[in-house]
Design an enzyme around this catalytic site. Structure first.
Site, PDB file in Angstrom:
ATOM      1  N   ASP A  96       0.876  -1.180   0.000  1.00  0.00           N
ATOM      2  CA  ASP A  96       0.000   0.000   0.000  1.00  0.00           C
ATOM      3  C   ASP A  96       0.908   1.224   0.000  1.00  0.00           C
ATOM      4  O   ASP A  96       1.171   1.833   1.035  1.00  0.00           O
ATOM      5  CB  ASP A  96      -0.908  -0.024   1.227  1.00  0.00           C
ATOM      6  CG  ASP A  96      -1.980   1.057   1.157  1.00  0.00           C
ATOM      7  OD1 ASP A  96      -2.029   1.781   0.141  1.00  0.00           O
ATOM      8  OD2 ASP A  96      -2.753   1.186   2.119  1.00  0.00           O
ATOM      9  N   ALA A  97       1.408   1.554  -1.192  1.00  0.00           N
ATOM     10  CA  ALA A  97       2.412   2.609  -1.348  1.00  0.00           C
ATOM     11  C   ALA A  97       1.862   3.848  -2.033  1.00  0.00           C
ATOM     12  O   ALA A  97       2.463   4.916  -1.978  1.00  0.00           O
ATOM     13  CB  ALA A  97       3.602   2.065  -2.137  1.00  0.00           C
ATOM     14  N   LYS A  98       0.731   3.704  -2.730  1.00  0.00           N
ATOM     15  CA  LYS A  98       0.054   4.807  -3.409  1.00  0.00           C
ATOM     16  C   LYS A  98       1.016   5.643  -4.262  1.00  0.00           C
ATOM     17  O   LYS A  98       1.012   6.868  -4.232  1.00  0.00           O
ATOM     18  CB  LYS A  98      -0.682   5.695  -2.400  1.00  0.00           C
ATOM     19  CG  LYS A  98      -1.774   4.946  -1.623  1.00  0.00           C
ATOM     20  CD  LYS A  98      -2.509   5.848  -0.650  1.00  0.00           C
ATOM     21  CE  LYS A  98      -3.606   5.086   0.065  1.00  0.00           C
ATOM     22  NZ  LYS A  98      -3.067   4.098   1.047  1.00  0.00           N
ATOM     23  N   ARG A  99       1.835   4.949  -5.048  1.00  0.00           N
ATOM     24  CA  ARG A  99       2.741   5.642  -5.952  1.00  0.00           C
ATOM     25  C   ARG A  99       1.957   6.186  -7.151  1.00  0.00           C
ATOM     26  O   ARG A  99       0.912   5.664  -7.505  1.00  0.00           O
ATOM     27  CB  ARG A  99       3.864   4.702  -6.417  1.00  0.00           C
ATOM     28  CG  ARG A  99       4.780   4.191  -5.302  1.00  0.00           C
ATOM     29  CD  ARG A  99       5.411   5.339  -4.516  1.00  0.00           C
ATOM     30  NE  ARG A  99       6.560   4.913  -3.736  1.00  0.00           N
ATOM     31  CZ  ARG A  99       6.574   4.727  -2.428  1.00  0.00           C
ATOM     32  NH1 ARG A  99       5.473   4.896  -1.734  1.00  0.00           N
ATOM     33  NH2 ARG A  99       7.681   4.378  -1.793  1.00  0.00           N
TER      34      ARG A  99
END
Length: 273
Positions: free
Chosen positions: A91-94
């Site tokens: 869950d890095a939301k890059r």
């Protein structure tokens, strides 16, 4: 891990539960602080106690990156400890473009070997192409989230009367490996569920917001479930922090089992198992 693998695990475990490992040193039981790596020890015990009841673990990278290199090391050890038959989500939301996007994709899919990553498409569909080039890796794209501020942009309509979240979903489905695309759909957006399933009937949806944020499992599931199940319900704090003492792992197991029991009934009622 491909779509068939996920569906197989859902049927075996009679569950569509994703457990979020949002591990915070300030919230884990104090006795764990004596370990060389308290974060990993906490995660290890959570994984051991709940892996029977979930089909995915979601690692929120912010909780690890905030501790610098030691946190990153804890994240790597946690990822390596997750069983191969359970989907691992970064869950890095890059959400960047060009070579930056390419390097992020290499970091999470080649170096760390996550199965999936959460992504923002705000800069355009080109932010997704490098991630989408990896076979059996999942792009989980932010579409309609469960936070209060989601209405600032995601539901704003354009000159054709189409909300932004719908544009994101439709454009993302034009990518080559669209069968390995999920969308983040918050559990507090029930009024948009029919439209979402109309434009993405077959894709898996990652649904946060059940439990701590007020979403209702029964309502969400009955609105969004499809022939393959097609949803992963994420629960983080309500499971991993359900206990605060030396029995925290047992409490987490009981919380996960309770959700799995409800999910088993939902799957049976929808003739998926």
């Amino acid at each position: 891990m491909n779509k068939k693998d996920i569906i197989k695990q859902i049927k075996i475990k009679k569950s569509f539960l994703c457990i979020g490992l949002d591990t915070d040193l300030e919230r884990i039981p104090k006795h764990l602080l004596q370990y060389e790596d308290p974060i990993f020890e906490f995660n290890k015990q959570i994984i051991d106690s709940t892996k029977d009841f979930c089909v995915a673990f979601k690692i929120n990278t912010a909780f690890y990156e905030s501790y610098g290199s030691s946190g990153w090391n804890s994240m790597e050890k946690t990822l390596d400890y997750i069983p191969e038959n359970i989907l691992s989500i970064a869950d890095a939301k890059r959400g960047d473009i060009g070579n930056t996007s390419k390097k992020y994709a290499e970091a999470f899919f080649k170096n760390l070997n996550f199965d999936a990553i959460t992504l923002s498409a705000y800069m355009g569909i080109e932010t997704l192409t490098h991630y989408n080039s990896y076979e059996n890796k999942w792009c989980i794209i932010l579409a309609l989230t469960s936070n209060v501020g989601s209405s600032d942009f995601q539901t704003v309509v354009d000159h054709e009367g189409v909300p932004l979240y719908e544009r994101v979903i439709k454009s993302s489905l034009k990518l080559k490996r669209n069968d390995n695309i999920m969308f983040v759909i918050g559990a507090t957006n029930e009024e948009n569920y029919d439209n979402i399933r109309k434009i993405a009937p077959d894709n898996f949806l990652l649904v946060p917001g059940v439990g701590a944020q007020g979403g209702n499992l029964e309502t969400v599931s009955n609105k969004l479930i499809n022939k393959d199940c097609g949803i992963l319900i994420n629960s983080s704090r309500s499971i991993i922090y359900s206990g605060t003492d030396k029995h925290f792992a047992k409490c987490a197991r009981e919380s996960a089992k309770a959700l799995q029991n409800d999910m088993q009934r939902i799957l049976k009622n929808n003739s998926i198992i």
